[in-house]
Structures are given as structure tokens and as C-alpha cells.
Scaffold this motif. Structure first.
Motif: not given
Ligand code: AP5
Ligand code: MG
Length: 219
Positions: A34-56
Motif C-alpha cells: 500500500i505504501f509503495r503504491a502511494e510513493i510510486a503515485g506521488e500522492t500526498d500520503l506518499g510524499k509524507q511516508i517516503k522518508q520512513y521507508l527509505d530509512t527502514g
């Protein structure tokens, strides 16, 4: 059937969850997907959570619970579901309990895939994923028929951003701190099925089916 799949990063949750969801004809709901789809879609949620996934690191509970509980309200989830990667903290587990209670529903089982750290690192360093259909491969153990291409849809396979060794170490630490305590949480509620996640994907799948099929028969 309402199932939770737990286990450290790289344990094989996604690989096995797909087969189990198919067997019981329930949707496979992965918080990571779900999170990776939001990041790929560059949604508001995706922008908000990218840093968390990137750092583990874990995405904050409030955001995660909302995203997953919303998904479980969808029509295709009314007959059951398989949750992969959620819950991952005690507050998330409590939020899931509350959502179930509100609908007068219950979990059938929590499958905990146990795998040693060495195997995990080997599995994750060889992982390739299909960005289109989500199928997962391993360059040595589960290679695609044509190198670099998805067997199912032909798309070019990619390496997940968080599979870098440093991020993998962070994710394993996060798992030990925040998620491993949930094993006891579900054991105390009589829901935990411990499954040895080592061996080939077929061996692991047989072990899971064996345990879940008897669970279904026992009601
Ligand atoms: P998520 O996507 O859930 O990642 P994860 O838990 O780290 O697990 P993975 O997807 O890496 O591993 P897997 O167990 O699914 O293994 P796989 O089947 O792919 O989460 C990613 C991020 O999102 C988190 O770090 C966090 O930031 C955030 N997040 C997600 N949920 C959250 C939540 N609830 N709360 C807060 N934040 C959240 O297998 C791995 C590899 O091994 C593959 O290459 C596969 O082909 C291979 N393989 C599998 N089985 C075998 C086998 N038996 N033999 C040989 N190779 C095998
Ligand atoms: Mg996964």
C-alpha cells in the motif's frame, strides 16, 4: 478467513501470503505494498511516508492504522483477508482488535514465519520485484524464466529501494524492537501459529497449508 502474517523483513511473508490468499480466496493486503503504491503515485500520503521507508523506520501508527483499516472496509474484504506486515506495533495490534470488535469479527490465526538473520540477508540481497504486478523473485533461488523480466507480465524487474544493506540492518533492528513483542501478544490470545520459514518456498508453503487447513477444520 482472517489471517495475519508476521515475521522479520525478508522472511518470505509476501511470497507465501500470495499463495495462501489464493488458496482461501481472500485478498492479500500488504501495508508495505500500500505504501509503495502511494510513493510510486506521488500522492500526498506518499510524499509524507517516503522518508520512513527509505530509512527502514516504521511509518507512524496513526497513518498506518488509517491506511490499513480503510483498505479493510472495501467490498472485497468483507468475506475475509490476509494481512501481510500489519500489525507491526502493539498500538496497531490494539487498533486492529478494535476494528474487528466493531464489526463483530475475529482473527482466525496469526502465522509467524521464523527465519534466522543470515538467511534473511541472503534472501533480501537477491530480491527482485515486479513493479507492475508485485511478483517477487530471487536471482539465485527463484529466478525469472527470462533474466530481469517478470514471468507473469513481462515487466522489467527492479530492486527495492530499501534493500540496501544499511537499510536492511535498520529494518531488522526496527523489527526486533517494535514488532517481535507481538509474538507474545498473539500467543497469549491463542492465535499464534509458529512456522519454520527456512527451506524452499514449496516446503514453507506446505508447512503453512498443513497448519492452516487443520485450523479451518477445527473451526
Ligand atoms: P514491507 O514491505 O512489509 O517489508 P518487510 O516486512 O521488511 O518485509 P519484506 O517485504 O522485505 O519481506 P517479506 O517477508 O515479504 O519477504 P519476501 O516474500 O519478499 O514494509 C516495508 C516498509 O514499509 C517498512 O520498513 C516500513 O517502513 C513500512 N511499513 C510497512 N508496514 C508497516 C506497518 N504496519 N507499520 C509501520 N510501517 C510499516 O521474500 C524476500 C526474498 O526472499 C525474495 O527475493 C523472495 O523471492 C525470496 N524468498 C522467499 N522465500 C524464499 C525461500 N523459501 N527460499 C529462498 N528464497 C526465498
Ligand atoms: Mg513483503
Amino acid at each position: 478467513m482472517r489471517l495475519v502474517f508476521m515475521g522479520p523483513p525478508g522472511a518470505g511473508k509476501g511470497t507465501q501470503a500470495k499463495a495462501v490468499a489464493k488458496r482461501y480466496d481472500i485478498p492479500h493486503v500488504s501495508s508495505g505494498d500500500i505504501f509503495r503504491a502511494e510513493i510510486a503515485g506521488e500522492t500526498d500520503l506518499g510524499k509524507q511516508i517516503k522518508q520512513y521507508l527509505d530509512t527502514g523506520a516504521l511509518v507512524p501508527d496513526e497513518i498506518t492504522v488509517r491506511a490499513v483499516v480503510d483498505r479493510l472496509q472495501a467490498d472485497d474484504c468483507q468475506g475475509g483477508w490476509l494481512l501481510d506486515g500489519f500489525p507491526r506495533t502493539e498500538p496497531q495490534a490494539r487498533a486492529l482488535d478494535e476494528a474487528l470488535e466493531a464489526n463483530n469479527e475475529q482473527l482466525n490465526a496469526v502465522v509467524n514465519l521464523a527465519v534466522g538473520a543470515e538467511v534473511i540477508v541472503r534472501r533480501m540481497s537477491g530480491r527482485r520485484v515486479c513493479p507492475t504486478c508485485g511478483r517477487t523473485y530471487h536471482v539465485e533461488r527463484i529466478p525469472p524464466k527470462v533474466e530481469g523480466k517478470c514471468d507473469a507480465c513481462g515487466a522489467e524487474l527492479i530492486i527495492r529501494d530499501d534493500d540496501k544493506p544499511e537499510t536492511v540492518r535498520q529494518r531488522l533492528g526496527t523489527y526486533e524492537r517494535a514488532t517481535a513483542p507481538l509474538i507474545d501478544y498473539y500467543d497469549q490470545r491463542g492465535l499464534l501459529l509458529r512456522v519454520d520459514g527456512s527451506g524452499t518456498p514449496d516446503e514453507v508453503r506446505r508447512r503453512i497449508f498443513e497448519q492452516l487447513d487443520s485450523e479451518v477444520q477445527d473451526g
